[in-house]
Each structure stands twice: as structure tokens, then as C-alpha cells.
Write a protein that holds these residues in place. Sequence first.
Motif, PDB file in Angstrom:
ATOM      1  N   LYS A  44     -50.271 -32.399  28.706  1.00 18.84           N
ATOM      2  CA  LYS A  44     -49.970 -31.149  28.009  1.00 18.84           C
ATOM      3  C   LYS A  44     -49.585 -31.409  26.557  1.00 18.84           C
ATOM      4  O   LYS A  44     -49.272 -32.534  26.186  1.00 18.84           O
ATOM      5  CB  LYS A  44     -48.791 -30.450  28.702  1.00 18.84           C
ATOM      6  N   ASN A  45     -49.529 -30.338  25.749  1.00 18.60           N
ATOM      7  CA  ASN A  45     -49.228 -30.546  24.326  1.00 18.60           C
ATOM      8  C   ASN A  45     -47.789 -31.027  24.070  1.00 18.60           C
ATOM      9  O   ASN A  45     -47.481 -31.515  23.015  1.00 18.60           O
ATOM     10  CB  ASN A  45     -49.580 -29.319  23.481  1.00 18.60           C
ATOM     11  N   ASN A  46     -46.918 -30.912  25.077  1.00 21.04           N
ATOM     12  CA  ASN A  46     -45.578 -31.482  24.900  1.00 21.04           C
ATOM     13  C   ASN A  46     -45.499 -32.916  25.439  1.00 21.04           C
ATOM     14  O   ASN A  46     -44.429 -33.483  25.602  1.00 21.04           O
ATOM     15  CB  ASN A  46     -44.526 -30.592  25.574  1.00 21.04           C
ATOM     16  N   GLY A  47     -46.650 -33.462  25.777  1.00 21.21           N
ATOM     17  CA  GLY A  47     -46.677 -34.859  26.228  1.00 21.21           C
ATOM     18  C   GLY A  47     -46.432 -35.043  27.709  1.00 21.21           C
ATOM     19  O   GLY A  47     -46.450 -36.160  28.215  1.00 21.21           O
ATOM     20  N   ALA A  48     -46.196 -33.920  28.426  1.00 22.49           N
ATOM     21  CA  ALA A  48     -45.843 -34.045  29.845  1.00 22.49           C
ATOM     22  C   ALA A  48     -47.084 -34.119  30.743  1.00 22.49           C
ATOM     23  O   ALA A  48     -48.167 -33.656  30.374  1.00 22.49           O
ATOM     24  CB  ALA A  48     -44.986 -32.853  30.266  1.00 22.49           C
ATOM     25  N   SER A  49     -46.884 -34.681  31.937  1.00 21.41           N
ATOM     26  CA  SER A  49     -47.952 -34.711  32.932  1.00 21.41           C
ATOM     27  C   SER A  49     -48.034 -33.338  33.608  1.00 21.41           C
ATOM     28  O   SER A  49     -47.090 -32.565  33.552  1.00 21.41           O
ATOM     29  CB  SER A  49     -47.666 -35.783  33.974  1.00 21.41           C
ATOM     30  N   PRO A  61     -59.990 -44.076  27.268  1.00 20.89           N
ATOM     31  CA  PRO A  61     -61.220 -44.045  26.459  1.00 20.89           C
ATOM     32  C   PRO A  61     -61.999 -42.731  26.558  1.00 20.89           C
ATOM     33  O   PRO A  61     -62.881 -42.468  25.739  1.00 20.89           O
ATOM     34  CB  PRO A  61     -62.059 -45.190  27.051  1.00 20.89           C
ATOM     35  N   TYR A  62     -61.679 -41.928  27.547  1.00 16.57           N
ATOM     36  CA  TYR A  62     -62.443 -40.686  27.752  1.00 16.57           C
ATOM     37  C   TYR A  62     -61.685 -39.440  27.313  1.00 16.57           C
ATOM     38  O   TYR A  62     -62.191 -38.346  27.373  1.00 16.57           O
ATOM     39  CB  TYR A  62     -62.838 -40.564  29.238  1.00 16.57           C
ATOM     40  N   MET A  63     -60.438 -39.631  26.882  1.00 16.63           N
ATOM     41  CA  MET A  63     -59.626 -38.471  26.517  1.00 16.63           C
ATOM     42  C   MET A  63     -59.720 -38.214  25.018  1.00 16.63           C
ATOM     43  O   MET A  63     -59.890 -39.126  24.232  1.00 16.63           O
ATOM     44  CB  MET A  63     -58.155 -38.721  26.876  1.00 16.63           C
ATOM     45  N   TYR A  64     -59.608 -36.961  24.632  1.00 13.18           N
ATOM     46  CA  TYR A  64     -59.498 -36.643  23.205  1.00 13.18           C
ATOM     47  C   TYR A  64     -58.544 -35.469  23.051  1.00 13.18           C
ATOM     48  O   TYR A  64     -58.229 -34.785  24.021  1.00 13.18           O
ATOM     49  CB  TYR A  64     -60.871 -36.339  22.605  1.00 13.18           C
ATOM     50  N   GLU A  65     -58.082 -35.278  21.806  1.00 11.04           N
ATOM     51  CA  GLU A  65     -57.073 -34.261  21.578  1.00 11.04           C
ATOM     52  C   GLU A  65     -57.711 -32.888  21.394  1.00 11.04           C
ATOM     53  O   GLU A  65     -58.740 -32.758  20.751  1.00 11.04           O
ATOM     54  CB  GLU A  65     -56.270 -34.635  20.341  1.00 11.04           C
ATOM     55  N   SER A  66     -57.106 -31.902  22.000  1.00 12.71           N
ATOM     56  CA  SER A  66     -57.589 -30.537  21.813  1.00 12.71           C
ATOM     57  C   SER A  66     -56.377 -29.616  21.845  1.00 12.71           C
ATOM     58  O   SER A  66     -55.672 -29.566  22.858  1.00 12.71           O
ATOM     59  CB  SER A  66     -58.575 -30.195  22.934  1.00 12.71           C
ATOM     60  N   ASN A  67     -56.102 -28.959  20.736  1.00 17.14           N
ATOM     61  CA  ASN A  67     -54.914 -28.099  20.591  1.00 17.14           C
ATOM     62  C   ASN A  67     -53.632 -28.812  20.997  1.00 17.14           C
ATOM     63  O   ASN A  67     -52.785 -28.249  21.670  1.00 17.14           O
ATOM     64  CB  ASN A  67     -55.037 -26.829  21.436  1.00 17.14           C
TER      65      ASN A  67
END
Length: 574
Positions: A310-315, A281-287
Motif C-alpha cells: 500500500k502507499n503507506n508501505g504496509a502489507s 523485479p516485477y513491481m513498480y510504483e503507481s500512486n
Amino acid sequence: MSFIKESENYLKDVINKCGYEIDDVTLESSSRRDLGEFQINVAMPLAKKYGKNPLEIAKEIVSSIDNRFTNINIAGPGFINLTINDDFLIENINLAIDNFDVLIDKEEEKTIIIDYGGANAAKELHVGHMRPANIGESLKRLAKLLGNKVIGDVHLGDLGRQSGMVISEIKRRKPDLCYFDPNYKGKYPKLEITPYELSVYYPAASNACKEDEERLEEVRNITALVEEGKEPYISMWKDIVEVSANEIKRVYDYLNCNFDLWEGELSSLNYIEPTLEILKPYMYESNGAMVIDVKKDDDKVEIPPLIVIKNNGASIYATRDLATIYSRVKNYNPDEIWYIADIRQSMYFKQVFRASYKSGLVRKDVKLAHYYNGTMNGKDGKPYKTRDGGVLSLNSLLKQIEEELNKKMDKFDNDEEKRNILDKLIVSAVKFADLLPYRSTDYIFDIEKFCSFDGKTGPYILYTMVRIKSILKKQNIEKYEIKSIYSETEKNIYIKLIELSKILKNSYNEKTLSYICEYLFDICSLFNKFYAETNILNEKDDDKRNTYLSMLKLIYNTCEKLLDILAIEIPDRM
Ligand code: ARG
């Protein structure tokens, strides 16, 4: 309870009975011993509160103090100077000979997790890893001694680029292994790799990547596969981590740094899913990445959002620290989690902590704290480097210390005994040097100084301990008892001993071992002064001789406990 605390409570009682309300009284050590050993400063604040003359209040208090204190006098506008009555001091100090607890004050019991060490798998430990390990270990021991439940976790850096590096190097050197055969259908066997191979592979791959973009790309791909948990890479990597962790453990063991948990980034992966569920609930997308805002209105510096995915979906590193917090809360329900790592990670930890509180990953009353350490620097004031500008491995540092100390070990011809003593000396030299400066200050690497048998060094402390031990060994005493105080130096030693509770409290509150190191040095110096002034074993008067030996016993027992906090062991002889 310590003598100091007990006396403070007594004085508080006296003051209350005089009709003044007061929360706490602090018995300060005085620098003007001729005026009194201790001082309390209560009259001035009380005068303000009650609209009275401070001298009047001081006089009232002084006339109510019983004979546990002598030489009570008022200085300046209302400072009260006190000296402890000798008989009362002796009575209390005798209790401490076999019972260290009367020299300290326990804290209210808490469950504390200490995250320290922070070694990275597949890479050699370097000098930068020593200080957080030493400080963390000692804080753990101190916190335990003061009555807390403490769990130490090494938090291995066992995910990241190094996995791709090492596996790509294995592929290069042993391309025929089944892991690299796309047609292989069987069950993958455990990867065989020696510590020696490991020590060569990572630097080889790392160097190769500097000039070879293609190789770097391969490393990135393998790293991604490991982090996604793809076989056979993830299993290969776990086998590599196991071998590496054993090597790391050997060095930490040598330094008496013993971790209760060998968890790390890899083990945190099991908790990523429920962690992200809480953070969602606290995360949002940025780049393309998923982030959490952690800035606050009153921030003096800009605190950027924390990237969680990360933008590739990785932790990433942060995701794993958040998942580790989740697992620690779930498994241990700690009151506090302390992170011992150097100052360069300060901003990072601030972001992680804020994200944890904001999302409810931890309750607000759980304390997350980064107690950062200063670094060991070269003479140029920058983190210590080898002559060719590389990072010095921790093993090489220990070797250098060994060479220096070995010069002083000529008198030993029994190899086994010599090795044993040398090891204890090496550990004392590096650890004392590492713990003596205030936790957050840097210090300069100086082997000769660290290894000297004179001055504020580990070997000096051990030398003094061995001296006391050998005197005590020559004597058989039935009951240790201090009968009287025969000299100024003895008195100073006793006063120093009862001040220990304050030293430990300050160390604990500020999370620094520097006060304990300084204290050990002071006690040892006082003892050596006494030793020079006194013919202990040839003293004809039985009471005197027994008193001397009892004092030695008390000094020894106390210092042994303190050295145990520093994780330094005392040899039998030197
Ligand atoms: N492995 C990290 C490093 O070498 C230090 C780990 C500190 N602890 C943590 N929970 N992040 O920088």
C-alpha cells in the motif's frame, strides 16, 4: 482398480487386437436398460479414422468380446450395447464387500494443499463461512481417499481492521490495563479476555465507528501498529486471536471440519521479506503503491494490476496470500494448491495466481486454482439474512436446525443418547443440504426441507443407514457372500455400486460433492425399494437370506465411506 476401469481396459485390448488403435474406451451407463446396461461408442470415430463402415467395425469388435458381457447388440449407426454377465458381476461385487478399493480408481499421487474455511479472527462465524468449510473438508477427504497427500489449512483472516476494533474497545472498557499506560515499564502480561467479551467487543466497536470518525481514526492507528508488529499491540492481538481461534475451532469441529494447519495472515508475516525479494523485479510504483501488472493480451475483461504494498508501505491481504504461497512452496512443495472461497474473490485470486507465476514465486507446473462456491440464499435469491437484515451467525443457523429436528425426537428419554443422535442429525441436515447443489450454484435456505426424513436430505440417508444397521445386527453371519441375483432391484443395486468409480472421478474432476450426494440418495432409494419388496429376515431359503444380508452389508460399507467423505457420521439408532 474398479470393475469399470478394468472392463474399459479389457475392451480397449479387444479393439486393439481387432487392429484398431484407440487410446481410451469409456463404458457409458445406458439409459435404455432393455438394450443394455452399458454402451460404448467407438465404432463411429474409428470408422472415420480408418475410412471404413462403422457397422462393420462394430460387428468385428462385438464378435471378439468374451462372455463377461451378454446381450451384446449394435444400435443405430454403430453404438455397442452391453450387459454384464450375472456370474461375472457377482464375482466382482463379492470382492467389494470388504474391500472398498475395488470400487474406486486411485489418482496419481500428488501433494495438495487445500485452503478452506477462511474464518476471520475476532468475528463470529456467519453462514457464509459454512459452505467453503464443508466443501473444502469433503474435497480433502475425497482427494485423500483417491490416493493423494492432502493438507488442509484454515488460513485464518487474523489481520485487519478487527484488530484495531477489539483493542480500542478493550481500551474503552478497561482503560487501567497496563497496556494503555505509557509509563509502564514492566513485562506485559498475557491479555485475559473471554470468548463472551470477544463476541461483544467487535460488534460494539464496529457500531461505534459508524458514527464516530475520531474513533475510526483510533481504530486505524491501532490496526497499523498491530500490522507493523509494535508492542504491546501485536502481543495483545495474538492473545485475542488465540481465544478467537478456539471458538472458531469449536464450531468447525462440530461440523467435522478438521484442519491440519491453523495458519493465517498473521503467520504469513514471517515470509513477507523473502516474498518481496522475489517479487521486486516485477513491481513498480503507481500512486505511491507498489503493484504488479497481471493482464494478458487475450484477456476478455480488464484485469487490473495487483497492489502488493500500500502507499503507506504496509502489507495487505494480497501480500499475505503471496507470502503464504511462498511458505507453502518452501515447507510442503505442493503439486497443487486449491482455494475454496466464494465467487466474489475470483478476480482477486486470478491476480494473485498470475503474479505468483509471473514472478516465479511458484513453478509453472504447480497448479493454483480457485474452486469457488455458490452461496446459501434466502427466498429472495440474495445471500441469507436474518429478519432484521443482519448476517446470520453459523451458531444461530445450527440452533434453528436443532429446533426443527428436536420436534422429531420425542421417542428418546435418555438425554445423553438423544443429544448424541440429535447432533449427528443436525450435522447431516446442514451438510447434506450444503453439499447437494453443484459446488458453484447457489441454493435456497429451507429448514423444513433440509430436516425432512424424506427426500434428498441428510436425515433420510441416515435413517436408511440406521435401518440397514439394525437388520444386520439381528443376524449373525459367518461369511458374507452374494450367491445369485434374485430380482431386478438387486441387479440395479449392483450396477449402481459398480458405477461408483465414475461418480467419484467426476466429483474429483469437477470438485463438487453433488454427484456423491445424488448417488447416496439413489442407493438409499434403491435399498428402500428392495426393503419394501422383500421380507429379508424371514426368508426361509438360507442362500437367499445370506445373499440379501450380504448385499445390505455391501451397501452399508459403501455408504459409510461416502458419508465419511461428506464428514457425516451415522448414529446407532434414530
Ligand atoms: N478470510 C477471507 C474472507 O473472509 C477468506 C480467505 C480465503 N483464503 C485465502 N487464502 N485468501 O474473505
